[in-house]
Structures are given as structure tokens and as C-alpha cells.
Design a protein around this motif. Structure first.
Motif, mmCIF file in Angstrom:
data_model
loop_
_atom_site.group_PDB
_atom_site.id
_atom_site.type_symbol
_atom_site.label_atom_id
_atom_site.label_comp_id
_atom_site.label_asym_id
_atom_site.label_seq_id
_atom_site.Cartn_x
_atom_site.Cartn_y
_atom_site.Cartn_z
ATOM 1 N N MET A 1 0.825 -1.211 0.000
ATOM 2 C CA MET A 1 0.000 0.000 0.000
ATOM 3 C C MET A 1 0.857 1.259 0.000
ATOM 4 S SD MET A 1 -2.910 1.040 2.796
ATOM 5 C CE MET A 1 -3.815 2.588 2.721
ATOM 6 N N GLU A 2 1.904 1.260 0.809
ATOM 7 C CA GLU A 2 2.752 2.451 0.899
ATOM 8 C C GLU A 2 3.618 2.627 -0.342
ATOM 9 O OE1 GLU A 2 4.734 1.856 4.668
ATOM 10 O OE2 GLU A 2 3.301 3.202 5.658
ATOM 11 N N ASN A 3 3.959 1.504 -1.008
ATOM 12 C CA ASN A 3 4.805 1.587 -2.209
ATOM 13 C C ASN A 3 4.000 1.657 -3.501
ATOM 14 O OD1 ASN A 3 7.071 1.388 -0.542
ATOM 15 N ND2 ASN A 3 7.122 -0.859 -0.689
ATOM 16 N N GLY A 4 2.684 1.478 -3.408
ATOM 17 C CA GLY A 4 1.856 1.528 -4.605
ATOM 18 C C GLY A 4 1.915 0.274 -5.452
ATOM 19 N N ILE B 1 0.254 -2.893 -5.582
ATOM 20 C CA ILE B 1 -0.862 -3.659 -5.031
ATOM 21 C C ILE B 1 -1.445 -4.653 -6.028
ATOM 22 C CG2 ILE B 1 -1.482 -1.799 -3.441
ATOM 23 C CD1 ILE B 1 -3.702 -1.024 -5.403
ATOM 24 N N ASP B 2 -0.816 -4.846 -7.177
ATOM 25 C CA ASP B 2 -1.440 -5.652 -8.232
ATOM 26 C C ASP B 2 -1.316 -7.152 -8.011
ATOM 27 O OD1 ASP B 2 -2.324 -3.438 -9.596
ATOM 28 O OD2 ASP B 2 -0.470 -3.232 -10.752
ATOM 29 N N ASN B 3 -0.295 -7.602 -7.316
ATOM 30 C CA ASN B 3 -0.041 -9.041 -7.224
ATOM 31 C C ASN B 3 -0.168 -9.579 -5.803
ATOM 32 O OD1 ASN B 3 0.618 -9.330 -10.050
ATOM 33 N ND2 ASN B 3 2.570 -8.298 -9.596
ATOM 34 N N LEU B 4 -1.023 -8.968 -5.023
ATOM 35 C CA LEU B 4 -1.216 -9.421 -3.654
ATOM 36 C C LEU B 4 -2.139 -10.636 -3.624
ATOM 37 C CD1 LEU B 4 -1.678 -5.963 -1.906
ATOM 38 C CD2 LEU B 4 0.294 -7.489 -1.696
ATOM 39 N N PRO B 5 -1.963 -11.541 -2.649
ATOM 40 C CA PRO B 5 -2.806 -12.750 -2.570
ATOM 41 C C PRO B 5 -4.272 -12.395 -2.339
ATOM 42 C CG PRO B 5 -0.844 -12.959 -1.195
ATOM 43 C CD PRO B 5 -0.904 -11.531 -1.627
ATOM 44 N N LYS C 1 -1.967 1.571 11.274
ATOM 45 C CA LYS C 1 -2.055 2.799 10.503
ATOM 46 C C LYS C 1 -0.800 2.960 9.635
ATOM 47 C CE LYS C 1 -4.906 5.219 13.906
ATOM 48 N NZ LYS C 1 -5.040 6.394 14.795
ATOM 49 N N THR C 2 -0.981 3.575 8.485
ATOM 50 C CA THR C 2 0.119 3.806 7.551
ATOM 51 C C THR C 2 0.201 5.292 7.221
ATOM 52 O OG1 THR C 2 -1.244 3.535 5.571
ATOM 53 C CG2 THR C 2 -0.337 1.530 6.549
ATOM 54 N N SER C 3 1.171 5.633 6.391
ATOM 55 C CA SER C 3 1.344 7.038 6.012
ATOM 56 C C SER C 3 0.221 7.533 5.118
ATOM 57 C CB SER C 3 2.686 7.223 5.300
ATOM 58 O OG SER C 3 2.737 6.402 4.134
ATOM 59 N N ASN C 4 -0.524 6.620 4.493
ATOM 60 C CA ASN C 4 -1.606 7.031 3.591
ATOM 61 C C ASN C 4 -2.938 6.338 3.919
ATOM 62 O OD1 ASN C 4 -0.624 4.538 2.864
ATOM 63 N ND2 ASN C 4 -0.661 4.911 0.657
#
Length: 743
Positions: free
Chosen positions: A53-56, A58-62, A175-178
Motif C-alpha cells: 500500500m505504501e509503495n503503490g 498492489i497488483d499481485n497481492l494474494p 495505521k500507515t502514512s496514507n
């Protein structure tokens, strides 16, 4: 044989005919959102999704990816203000949902550490809703906030959300930065579902952003359709290894020491001491993942929190207090009917109980047997049998039957009821119930009947509810909550919602409520008309104003001094304010002023219309993520038209909760109630009580827990010189430990 009035029988059969006739003609809006769920080998790791999520990336997540949430509030079927992505997956033992909750203002995310089912309504949350029996009209909800606190509940259309269920499941969040990320892990052993190794369930995923008054769902859950279930999505292809029988055993032990003051003076003399050591057991047997049998022997409820204060002074009818004992509230929705024929708080001291609930095909079944050692406040033992069954017809329509039998050495009382619900269209529901009472006691035999029918419309812009009730003079249910008998009652509610173009105000809500009550001889008794306007603002802020006009006719059956029906006309207004605008503060204030009847006049006096004023205020403050403080105040005054005070009442409750972590918590409650009464005008007694309660709790799961508590009761007395003094009347120390074993 008991004979029912022909017109009530006719109306009930007419409603059932509508149900059957409409079954073939309905064409409800149904979503087609199917997920062929992905089976995985390794459990999803929260940190993997956080980094993505923080690195953008998210396409290949289980898991199966779900997005395109649709807002239900503040504007129905609108785009959401923030992006949300959910990944659904499962393995041999669990189903998983991982939420990626983006937020352009992450510093405003609201979340605190809360006890189970204690997440405040003004916090950011996500939830997975599962409908494992598509025709059951029952849904399980698993909700988590941004720090991993849990709330679980069951839902049905008649009663809404029920927090009584306590399944074992896991959640984690960060919680994350975004924004924030949440993982929900639900064991299949926690869920009930139909036969078959391959399951196809219905579902919703949800996210709430209270500071924006925003609730969003996938699939879309429109407020313009009065049926949540037909809008759900589908989860197909769950391959589950079933267990024919699962058992949970929870033995517990308690130790209590108490002292009671026997002499009313301000010395330390006159104390009686008592000690009590006790053991008991709760057991749960799950048969074929469909039927659940719960057994309790020698239950102990010493850790149950005291009731929230309500306005109880100068009330004409009984005030309803909700059940809080775990055995009675779990799966309580299975026993509920439109007329409240089962009010378990009338069960005073249960020594043993057995409850069975479940779903078999289109049938939902519920049964309960309770042995009460202190029946109806006497020293008499009683036995209570209750059963409630329902047959699903189509969508959320059903027919059902209810039976209860209460028996003791002096009373044998039976309630029999038929009920049904028919969906007429997307927006309209019709519901009805017919109940009869057959009772034999030491004095005589009593027969009574009651009837209920309602037509409800739910929509995005306007809602309507018309309800009619008939309750005969003798329908006095031993185990139900029927506050008034011998009446015919018709009430209606019309509500209209108008969206605002203002940047601050979201919508205006207008309501018109009317209620008319006759006695069984068709003489008008009560008329009550109300107009209410509410402004809905951002930040969960509501400002309301309403005006009431009432006519109440009291007679000899109410007060012996009234020879005939006498009309008492009253007018009053109410103002309300509620807000969670500030991040750590939730505040409400309700003010009422006008006329009210003095229902408890002094001996030899008739009731009179008097001037009254009422203030109800609450304040909840989150002092950081672990400490919550709540203050509740209820104040009432009633003055005669000649400006003499009849009585004044103040109730104050302070509650502090500190949640050390997910297992340890400390709770402190102080309750004070003070009543000052003019004995020449009021039958109320002077009272000043002070109750303190301290509880330390460790809870590994809903069954494995330790409670250490201390309670104290103080009362204020008059001495012979009419001087107040305060003394401690009761004090107690208790310890309870329970442990859940799973087989």
C-alpha cells in the motif's frame, strides 16, 4: 377450546394470503457481484499488504481483489470520498479479508483500543458481512477499527444488529502514512453453514468514515431498497472440510464476600457478613455446523455491567431495561417477535438452562428451557419452555410460530403465537402477529389475545410506518414485556429526507408521528401528535427540534378518585444536539420543557397537569487511544401550576475505562440518584444513593476470562433530628475465572 375473535383471524389470514400471492410476482432488484474466491496455502501477512500500500505495488497481492465501493451515506449510490481495496481468500481452516483503506488525511483517522463489542460509533471501521444460509435472513458481521479492536454481531431484518454473539476470530490492523490496513481472519469452526463440502455464500464488505458521515459498501447497498439481503454479492467455491460435532466447554468458578449494614446510623456497627463460593459450567455443542445447543449450569453474572440510567420517575407504564446476561442475549434474535412475548429479565435466578438455535433448510429453529429458583420475585421455583420456528418463503418473507409455557406451583401460563412477514415490493413490507394466552392460577382461569399488524415503506427520500395493535384486558404475559393491556392502538410515522446544497448541512429530515389509543369498548384514551425537524451536519452532528401535543384520558381504572374519564391536555417541546465533530469528543444534549401529568400524586389527590423540565446530557472523551471517560446526566423537575415543586430528580453516571491491551482492561463506574419530593403533592420518596463499581478484566477470548471486582452502595438517611447523614450500606468483593476448552 379457546375461541379467537373472527376479525383478527381474518386479518391474519389475509396477510398470509398476500405473502403467498406476491411470492410469484416480485421482481426485486438483485445485484450480480460474484467472487470465485481464491484458495491460498500460506496465511496472508499484514506487513506484506502494508508495504504494498505504501509503495503503490498492489497488483499481485494474494486474494481476490475487490474495489468500486459505493457510498450509502451521506448520499445514496454516490462515489466514495476515499479509495478502499479488499482482498478475499481462504485456506483449509479460515476465510480472510484484508482491507487497504486509503485516506487523504490519515491524521484524522479515529481509532482507540476498545473492549470486545465496544468500538464507539464515531471511529473508522471496516467489516466483513457473511450470509452463510442464503434463505435464513441472518447475517454475521465482523468489524474492526484501525487498531484491531473487535465488534461482532448478527443481523436480521426485523431486529437489526444483535451484539450478543461471541465467536472466536482474529483481527490485526496498523495505521500507515496514507491510511490504514486491516486483516480479518474468521475460522470456519466459528461459522454455521448448510451441508456440502463446497459452499456458496452471500457477502458484503463495508467501510465507515464517521467524520464524513460516510458509509460505503461492496456490493452497493442502496437505502432505496428495503432489503439488505437481495443486494449482497456471492462468494463461490469455498471447499470446506466439515466436522460432524464440535464441543466447547467453559467451566467457571466464583468467590464473593459481602457485607450488609443492618443498622441505619452513622456508626460502624451493625454489619452482617456473608461469603459465597460457587462453580458452574457453560457448554456449546455444534451439530453439523447448523444446530447449536447451549447449556448452562449454575450460571453466575456478577461481572455484568449495571444498567444505563433512564427516566424512571413519574412514569405511567413500566420502563424497559435491556437484557445484559450473556446466556440470554446470545442468539436472542431467534426468539424475537413483533409483540415482545419473551422478556428474559423476568427470569430472576436461573439455576440451569438449555437453548437450541439453528437453521435446517428453509427453517430457523429456536428452543429454550430455564429453571428459575426465584420466580417472579417470589420464593417459588418455576420452569419456562420457549420455542420459536420460522419457514422462509421468498426473499425476506416468512411465516412462523411461537410457544411459551411458564409453570410454578401456583401458575401455569401458556402463550401461543403465529406471525408472518410479506414483502410486497422493493420498498414495502407487511408484518403481522396473532397471540393468545391461556393461564390457570390458584384463583381462576384467564384467556387473552393480542394482535399486531404493520405496513412499512423504506426508501431513500421518504419512509412510512403504519402499526396497529389490539391487546385484550387479560393478556398479561408472564414472561413477555407488554406494558399496557386492554387497548386498541394505531400509530404512524411519516419521514422525509431532503438533501441540502449547503457545504455544512448534509440534509434535513422531517417527521410526523401520530398515535391513537382506545380501550376495548372503543372509547378514545390517548392522542399524541408530534412534528420533528432534524438537521444533519458533517462530523456526525445532528440538531433537532420537535413539538408534542397530547390528550390523555384517565379514569377509575387508573385512579380511584376519578369517577369518569377525564381529559388531560399537554403541550411540550424538545430540543436536541449531538456531535462527534471533534476527534476525541462525543457530546449530546437534549432539553424538554412544557406540560406533563403528575402520575404519582400524594394520597387522596387526583393527578394534575403540571409544568416539567428535563435535561439529558452525555459526554464521552477519549484521552488517548486507551483511556475513555463518559459522563451521563439526567435531570427532571415537576412543578404545580401554582409554582410549587412536586419533585426533582437527578441521575449521574461516570464511567472510566482503561484498555491496557487486547486482553487487559480496567473499568470504574459511579452511579448517583437523588430524588427530592414534596410529600404533600407527590407519593415519591426522598432518595439519595451512591453506587461504585470497579472491575479488572483479563479476556483471552469470549470464554477464557478473569474478573476481579469491588462494589459499594451508599445511601443518605434522615436521622431523628431530620439531619442528613450518609452511610455505606453494602460492599462486596468478587472473583470469577472461566476457561473455554474446544474439542
Amino acid at each position: 377450546m379457546y375461541k379467537m375473535h373472527s376479525y383478527t383471524t381474518f386479518i391474519f389470514l389475509f396477510i398470509l394470503n398476500i405473502s403467498c400471492a406476491q411470492a410469484k410476482n416480485l421482481n426485486l432488484t438483485i445485484n450480480d457481484n460474484t467472487v470465485n474466491i481464491q484458495k491460498i496455502i500460506n496465511e496472508p501477512e499484514l506487513d506484506t499488504y502494508i508495504r504494498a500500500m505504501e509503495n503503490g505495488a498492489i497488483d499481485n497481492l494474494p486474494g481476490n481483489r475487490i474495489e468500486n465501493f459505493v457510498a450509502r451515506t451521506p448520499i445514496n449510490n454516490s462515489e466514495t470520498s476515499e479509495k478502499t481495496i479488499v482482498y478475499l481468500s481462504y485456506d483449509d481452516k479460515n476465510i480472510y479479508s484484508v482491507f487497504l483503506c486509503y485516506d487523504t488525511q490519515p491524521e484524522l483517522i479515529r481509532s482507540t483500543f476498545a473492549s470486545r463489542d465496544g468500538i464507539p460509533g464515531d471511529e473508522d471501521t471496516v467489516a466483513l458481512h457473511l450470509i452463510t444460509f442464503p434463505k435464513s435472513q441472518q447475517m454475521s458481521g465482523f468489524q474492526t477499527n484501525a487498531v484491531g479492536s473487535q465488534t461482532d454481531a448478527s443481523y436480521n431484518l426485523s431486529t437489526g444488529w444483535d451484539l450478543s454473539s461471541d465467536p472466536i476470530w482474529d483481527s490485526s490492523a496498523k495505521k500507515t502514512s496514507n491510511g490504514y490496513v486491516v486483516k480479518i481472519k474468521i475460522p470456519f469452526s466459528t461459522l454455521r453453514f448448510p451441508p456440502g463440502d463446497v459452499q456458496n455464500w452471500d457477502f458484503f464488505v463495508y467501510r465507515g468514515i464517521p467524520r464524513k458521515n460516510e458509509e460505503m459498501y461492496f456490493p452497493a447497498y442502496s437505502s432505496d431498497i428495503a432489503n439488505r439481503f437481495v443486494q449482497s454479492g456471492k462468494i463461490n467455491g469455498l471447499e470446506i472440510q466439515r466436522q460432524s460435532l464440535k464441543t466447547e466447554l467453559t467451566p467457571f468458578a466464583t468467590s464473593a464476600d459481602s457485607k450488609h449494614k443492618t443498622v441505619q446510623d452513622n456508626t460502624n456497627s451493625g454489619w452482617d457478613s456473608s461469603s459465597n463460593r460457587n462453580i458452574g459450567i457453560d457448554a456449546k455443542f455444534i451439530l453439523d455446523d447448523r444446530i447449536v445447543a447451549d447449556l448452562t449450569l449454575n450460571p453466575d453474572f456478577s461481572q455484568v455491567e449495571s444498567d444505563e440510567p433512564q427516566v424512571v420517575t413519574n412514569q405511567r407504564f413500566a420502563v424497559y431495561f435491556p437484557e445484559k446476561r450473556p446466556f440470554f442475549i446470545e442468539n436472542s434474535s431467534y426468539f424475537e417477535t413483533p409483540l415482545n412475548l419473551l422478556f428474559t429479565r423476568k427470569i430472576a435466578n436461573p439455576s440451569a438452562g438449555l437453548r437450541t438455535t439453528g437453521q435446517v433448510g428453509d427453517w430457523s429453529i429456536a428452543g429454550m428451557v430455564i429453571d428459575d429458583e426465584n420466580a417472579q420475585g417470589s420464593n417459588d421455583d418455576s420452569l419456562l419452555y420457549v420455542t420459536n420456528i420460522r419457514k422462509s418463503l421468498y426473499q425476506d418473507s416468512f411465516i412462523g410460530a411461537f410457544l411459551s409455557n411458564y409453570s410454578s406451583s401456583s401458575v401455569d401460563s401458556t402463550n401461543i403465537s403465529l406471525q408472518g412477514r410479506a414483502r410486497i415490493s422493493d420498498n414495502w413490507l407487511v408484518e403481522s402477529q396473532l397471540a393468545i394466552l391461556d393461564e390457570n392460577n390458584n384463583q381462576d382461569s384467564i384467556n387473552g389475545e393480542a394482535f399486531y399488524v404493520s405496513a412499512k415503506r423504506q426508501g431513500e427520500v421518504w419512509n412510512y410506518n403504519l402499526t396497529g395493535k389490539y391487546i385484550s384486558d387479560d393478556f398479561n404475559s408472564r414472561v413477555g414485556f407488554i406494558s399496557r393491556v386492554g387497548i386498541k392502538d394505531i400509530s404512524q410515522n411519516i419521514a422525509y429526507r431532503q438533501l441540502s446544497q449547503s457545504d455544512l448541512i448534509i440534509a434535513y429530515n422531517y417527521q410526523l408521528n401520530t398515535n391513537y389509543v382506545w380501550n376495548v369498548d372503543s372509547q378514545i384514551l390517548d392522542e399524541h401528535n408530534q412534528v420533528k425537524v432534524t438537521a444533519e451536519l458533517k462530523g456526525q452532528t445532528f440538531i433537532s427540534a420537535n413539538i408534542h401535543h397530547k390528550n390523555e384520558r384517565l379514569g377509575a381504572s387508573d385512579y380511584s378518585l376519578l369517577a369518569e374519564l377525564t381529559n388531560y391536555e399537554q403541550e411540550y417541546y424538545k430540543l436536541g444536539f449531538e456531535s462527534a465533530w471533534l476527534q476525541h469528543l462525543n457530546f449530546s444534549l437534549n432539553y424538554a420543557n412544557g406540560e406533563a401529568i403528575n402520575y404519582q400524586p400524594a394520597a387522596g389527590q387526583k393527578p394534575e397537569v403540571s409544568d416539567y423540565e428535563q435535561i439529558v446530557s452525555s459526554l464521552t472523551y477519549a484521552v488517548g487511544p486507551k483511556l475513555k471517560l463518559k459522563l451521563l446526566y439526567i435531570g427532571n423537575t415537576l412543578n404545580s401550576k401554582s409554582d410549587l415543586e412536586i419533585f426533582s430528580s437527578q441521575q449521574t453516571r461516570f464511567k472510566a475505562t482503561y484498555q491496557f491491551d487486547s486482553k487487559w482492561s480496567l473499568r470504574f463506574i459511579v452511579d448517583n440518584q437523588k430524588i427530592t419530593s414534596n410529600q404533600q403533592l407527590s407519593a415519591l420518596s426522598n432518595q439519595d444513593t451512591f453506587v461504585a463499581d470497579l472491575l479488572l478484566k483479563w479476556q483471552a477470548n469470549p470464554g477464557t476470562a478473569m474478573y476481579l471486582g469491588y462494589g459499594s452502595l451508599q445511601e443518605e438517611y434522615y436521622s431523628t433530628q431530620s439531619i442528613f447523614f450518609t452511610q455505606e450500606k453494602e460492599k462486596s468483593l468478587y472473583l470469577k475465572y472461566s476457561h473455554r476448552f474446544n474439542y
